[in-house]
Design an enzyme around this catalytic site. Sequence first.
Site, PDB file in Angstrom:
ATOM      1  N   CYS A 382      -0.343   4.354  -7.842  1.00 39.28           N
ATOM      2  CA  CYS A 382      -0.088   3.731  -6.538  1.00 39.28           C
ATOM      3  C   CYS A 382       1.033   4.472  -5.798  1.00 39.28           C
ATOM      4  CB  CYS A 382       0.182   2.237  -6.698  1.00 39.28           C
ATOM      5  SG  CYS A 382      -0.289   1.346  -5.194  1.00 39.28           S
ATOM      6  N   HIS A 508      -4.389   0.479  -9.587  1.00 36.03           N
ATOM      7  CA  HIS A 508      -3.540   0.100 -10.727  1.00 36.03           C
ATOM      8  C   HIS A 508      -4.363  -0.041 -12.017  1.00 36.03           C
ATOM      9  CE1 HIS A 508       0.263  -0.791  -8.625  1.00 36.03           C
ATOM     10  NE2 HIS A 508      -0.531  -1.077  -7.597  1.00 36.03           N
ATOM     11  N   GLU A 510      -3.385  -0.021 -14.967  1.00 33.15           N
ATOM     12  CA  GLU A 510      -2.674  -0.751 -16.034  1.00 33.15           C
ATOM     13  C   GLU A 510      -3.156  -2.186 -16.183  1.00 33.15           C
ATOM     14  OE1 GLU A 510      -1.397   0.169 -13.128  1.00 33.15           O
ATOM     15  OE2 GLU A 510       0.169  -1.163 -12.396  1.00 33.15           O
TER      16      GLU A 510
HETATM   17  N1  GLN Z   1       4.434   0.803  -1.166  1.00 37.39           N
HETATM   18  C1  GLN Z   1       3.168   1.432  -1.289  1.00 37.39           C
HETATM   19  C2  GLN Z   1       2.121   0.800  -0.401  1.00 37.39           C
HETATM   20  O1  GLN Z   1       2.291  -0.286   0.061  1.00 37.39           O
HETATM   21  C3  GLN Z   1       2.703   1.450  -2.728  1.00 37.39           C
HETATM   22  C4  GLN Z   1       2.408   0.097  -3.270  1.00 37.39           C
HETATM   23  C5  GLN Z   1       2.332   0.060  -4.780  1.00 37.39           C
HETATM   24  O2  GLN Z   1       2.747   0.983  -5.450  1.00 37.39           O
HETATM   25  N2  GLN Z   1       1.810  -1.009  -5.329  1.00 37.39           N
HETATM   26  O3  GLN Z   1       1.095   1.382  -0.168  1.00 37.39           O
END
Ligand code: GLN
Length: 533
Positions: A382, A508, A510
Amino acid sequence: MAKYIFVTGGVVSSLGKGITSASIGKLMESRGLKATLIKCDPYINVDPGTMNPYQHGEVYVTDDGAETDLDLGHYERFTNAVIGKGNNITTGKIYHSVISKERRGDYLGKTVQIIPHITDEIKNDIRKVSRGKDLDIVIVEIGGTVGDIESLPFLEAVRQFIVEEGHANALSIHVTLVPYIKSASEIKTKPTQHSVGKLREIGIQPDILICRTERPLSKEAREKIALFCNVSKDAVIQAPDVESIYEVPLVFSRQKLDQLITKLLRLRCGSRDLVEWKRGVLDRIRHPKRTVKIAVVGKYITLQDAYKSIYEALIHGGIANNARIDIKKIDSGDISGGNAEKHLKDVSGILIPGGFGYRGIEGKIDAVQYAREKKIPFFGICLGMQVAVIEFARNICGLKNAHSTEFNRKTPYPVISLLEEQKGIKLKGATMRLGKYPCSLKKDTNSIKAYKKDKISERHRHRYEFNNKHRKIMEIKGLVIAGVYSKANLVEIVELKDHPWFVACQFHPEFKSKPDNAHPLFRDFVKASISQR
Ligand code: GLN
């Protein structure tokens, strides 16, 4: 008709009610029963999505896009239960719904009150989760500690629920602390007696006690707890500290907790089968063939729970490779002025997890550069992918001051930016790209090698995206677009060629890893890190 188990906690918080509930779920499944789990959180936030990780720990995301408490992560890791929006009930959600109904006129003429309207709403939301589903058991964990003002409506709802369903259909398990007092060289049962007393004041008599202990419970202590807390001796279960959380179902099974539950709830089921769990998970955790050191570079490093699923998924990747993972937690704020090597020279793999806000970003970019140049296996998740893209744009494509518009709105090269549809959004709650999206993988990439298929589905929680405006130049310079969400033409995975293993994804992974079924990307990242060692 499903039967219910309510799990409450007393004396202190952090006793591991979540792991206890998940382990009971595992035990029920080991008997061939179908279970689901619910977490009730007494806070007024509708969901934890707007909370700081320092307040709450990780926000766990489900397939259906719910932002939930991290205990739901334990539920999914331990069991096969499909967890979704309905499985996390908060005070905020309950009040939101009751107040909306009141405004609509659903209670016209009545005074709307905690009892019966809030409690009815809670009971209804609990019953809704299993409705129309072929389930044997619903395990409901009540957050907080008995005695808290906030959790009272939930406990009253539980009391009513048990009365309505009858004792053969709903039982109460209380998790409590039996501390060891050093100066007296004794364990003390009084806090447990008080906690059970408090619960009985509310009208709930626990059927089973799970006693968290540092020292083994003597036969006498067990008998004393049973006598004064009104439970049978075989219903006093001890839960000592264990090396791995995945051991807890076995600890409980040795004390025949599953037998007790199935007897009390008159459940017909098969005999217990935890052979694979023991062989495939625990034996491997206990006897690893090697150790590999992996850095997690993030900004919420001091808080154990902030990257819960990441740490667990790394452990799973280790299990799949017969390795113990030595996680080196590095605060990205400490990496600056070219000192990345000092922090990273002793690790075999580098992982950058998700995150929000500018603090620590430049340190993460330096860590990516170090991994890329030194050819150390790298896994970006992410925000970890977003910084990998920024690093590549700046240092390989020569796009000076390239950035994400989250951190620099005026950057000349907004390589990570908001989609048009995100730009008009003002509300913060539940408005990110959330939940599962399909992704198509490109041939000859590390990603497709890991997944062994070209169509996958993964969970998201972010606002910002790879900006396709700069895609061409990045591809020309060697960035591999390894996965895309075709329908919206969104880049979901980037990789590097001429690198042992460099994979960064917008989703994600994970959240979908299990101890007995490691996520393919975590498995291969750990494998690459072992080869690096
Ligand atoms: N801050 C980034 C976004 O909003 C990444 C978000 C995250 O890592 N969950 O896209």
